[in-house]
Design an enzyme around this catalytic site. Structure first.
Site, PDB file in Angstrom:
ATOM      1  N   GLY A 232       2.228 -12.103   2.819  1.00  0.00           N
ATOM      2  CA  GLY A 232       3.348 -12.398   2.943  1.00  0.00           C
ATOM      3  C   GLY A 232       4.748 -11.429   3.190  1.00  0.00           C
TER       4      GLY A 232
ATOM      5  CB  SER B 201      -0.948  -0.037   1.339  1.00  0.00           C
ATOM      6  OG  SER B 201      -2.142  -0.739   0.902  1.00  0.00           O
TER       7      SER B 201
END
Length: 462
Positions: free
Chosen positions: A311, A63
């Protein structure tokens, strides 16, 4: 010895040890201070292959991509093609959500600072073609409105996908090509790209998650999120040094290291201005600007963003007055604790800034009126049932939609008091750390209206 030289030595002696302590398979870091960049790497990019992580390894930045998407939007603002306070439909007439009145009034600015008010997580896989974002927009047509536009903060990946589509429409090309031609190229980045086809050209990290039986993290079965969510953070990859080059452009009034004016100084400043307060959630910061998080730390202004994919976790911090920045990219383990240890050292030594402790239970607190919190809170990706027993608060989270295939129900875990109406709990997303949950608003009966973890999940039952 300069401060950056001291940090260089500290990282050389401690970075690998720190990763081992927090079971992080591999990571790379770049630090900017005193006009210099130092970088280090340790561990492996993939425990299955044993390939070592180097300073040129590329990781997903998740993000943090949102700052890149807003930078693309602000370039359009510089050119007079976008006005932040105009409705989204001025640029994207086909924009639809379940609430027609909200859809007609939501502005570009509200999407940029996460106050659009509609459900924020729509991770539909629309394919790997250049039309992946195009195909996502119609799928938002039945997404519910949680609160009136502009009322409060609720983190929205979907909102950033809409912003990415605005960029595509006004530029006449897909989001990936806009990033390559208007940011990666002008900034002179050499180890950065969009998605697996770009990542494969470099030493690319693979995400790792804890196995169901516990123990050391293992490689994930899925490398990335769907391309439909690229503008929100699904596919962008790079090495830490290249992420720092992007950050330095923002520190240098929009000018790249090579002298290219990528963004106007006015737009750079506008992106940092506080737009909305964030609930007290610890790692989420205190305020949100246009893309940037303002952390509200003691000693100086620090902006940045975090990123989390499947992950992989990424952290970018920029101390504005001190002209200091660092980018830490990791591929699994207790990444939040590793980040916090690094950030505490770097911010204190290089910028004189105090990084607050991570959220943790306060044993001295014994909040009353727990019935205000009891009930079910739901979004499109998770259902959370909160109960009370023995004067204590408990919750059970059940993933929904696409996340049901990637995650398991949490089991019943205790919500422990932290501050006011903010509680913390151990959840799988933060190995070894606590995730903050704040109960906010009133549903008209004295009960909390939302359970807020950055995203506001609405009460759906008493």
């Amino acid at each position: 010895m300069s401060k950056i030289s001291e940090i260089d030595t500290w990282l050389r002696e401690n970075f690998s040890v720190l990763l081992d302590r927090h079971q992080v398979p591999g990571a790379a870091i770049a630090v900017f201070a005193d006009g210099e960049v130092v970088e280090h790497a340790a561990g492996v990019v993939n425990t299955s292959t044993g390939v070592e992580s180097t300073t040129d390894s590329v990781f997903q930045i998740g993000s943090i991509t949102k700052i890149w998407t807003i930078t693309l939007i602000m370039q359009l603002v510089d050119e007079g093609l976008v006005a932040l306070d105009r409705p989204v439909r001025d640029y994207l007439p086909e924009f639809r959500i379940a609430d027609e009145r909200a859809a007609a009034t939501i502005t570009v600015r509200q999407l940029a600072c996460h106050t659009g008010g509609f459900e924020g997580d729509v991770f539909a896989d629309t394919g790997t073609g250049e039309d992946a974002v195009v195909k996502l927009i119609p799928l938002l047509s039945d997404v519910p409105q949680l609160f009136p536009p502009g009322e409060r903060f609720s983190y929205s990946n979907a909102g950033y996908c809409v912003l990415g589509r605005i960029v595509e429409v006004l530029r006449g090309q897909c989001w990936d090509d806009c990033v390559r031609e208007r940011l990666i190229g002008p900034l002179g980045l050499t180890h950065a790209g969009c998605g697996a086809e770009d990542a494969i050209r470099y030493r690319a990290a693979v995400g790792h998650t804890p196995p169901e039986s516990g123990g050391e993290p293992v490689p994930t079965k899925v490398w990335s999120l769907a391309r439909s969510n690229s503008p929100a953070g699904a596919t962008l990859v790079m090495r830490p040094r290249d992420l720092l080059t992007f950050a330095r452009m923002h520190l240098n009034d929009g000018k790249a290291d090579n002298g290219t004016q990528v963004l106007s100084p006015e737009s750079v400043r506008a992106m940092r201005e506080r737009q909305v307060a964030v609930p007290e959630l610890g790692v989420m910061g205190a305020h949100w600007g246009l893309g940037w998080v303002d952390f509200g730390w003691q000693g100086g202004t620090v902006v940045g963003h975090d990123g989390g994919t499947i992950g992989q976790s990424a952290f970018l911090r920029v101390a504005l007055e001190s002209n200091v920045a660092f980018a830490l990219l990791t591929n699994g383990g207790a990444t939040l604790k590793a980040y916090h240890e690094v950030a505490t050292k770097l911010m204190r030594e290089l910028a004189g800034i105090t990084v607050p402790p991570l959220p943790a239970p306060d044993p001295a607190l014994a909040p009353a009126g727990l019935s205000r919190y009891v009930g079910e809170y739901s979004s499109m990706v998770v259902s959370t049932v909160v109960t009370t027993e023995g004067g204590r608060l408990w919750m059970r989270r059940t993933p929904k939609g696409a996340f049901a295939e990637l995650d398991e129900p949490s089991g019943t875990v205790e919500l422990l008091p932290w501050h006011g109406e903010t509680f913390v709990a151990v959840v799988p997303e933060l190995p070894g750390a606590y995730l903050a949950h704040q109960f906010v608003g009133d549903d008209g009966t004295g009960r909390a209206r939302f359970l807020h973890t950055g995203r506001a999940d609405r009460r759906v039952s008493q």
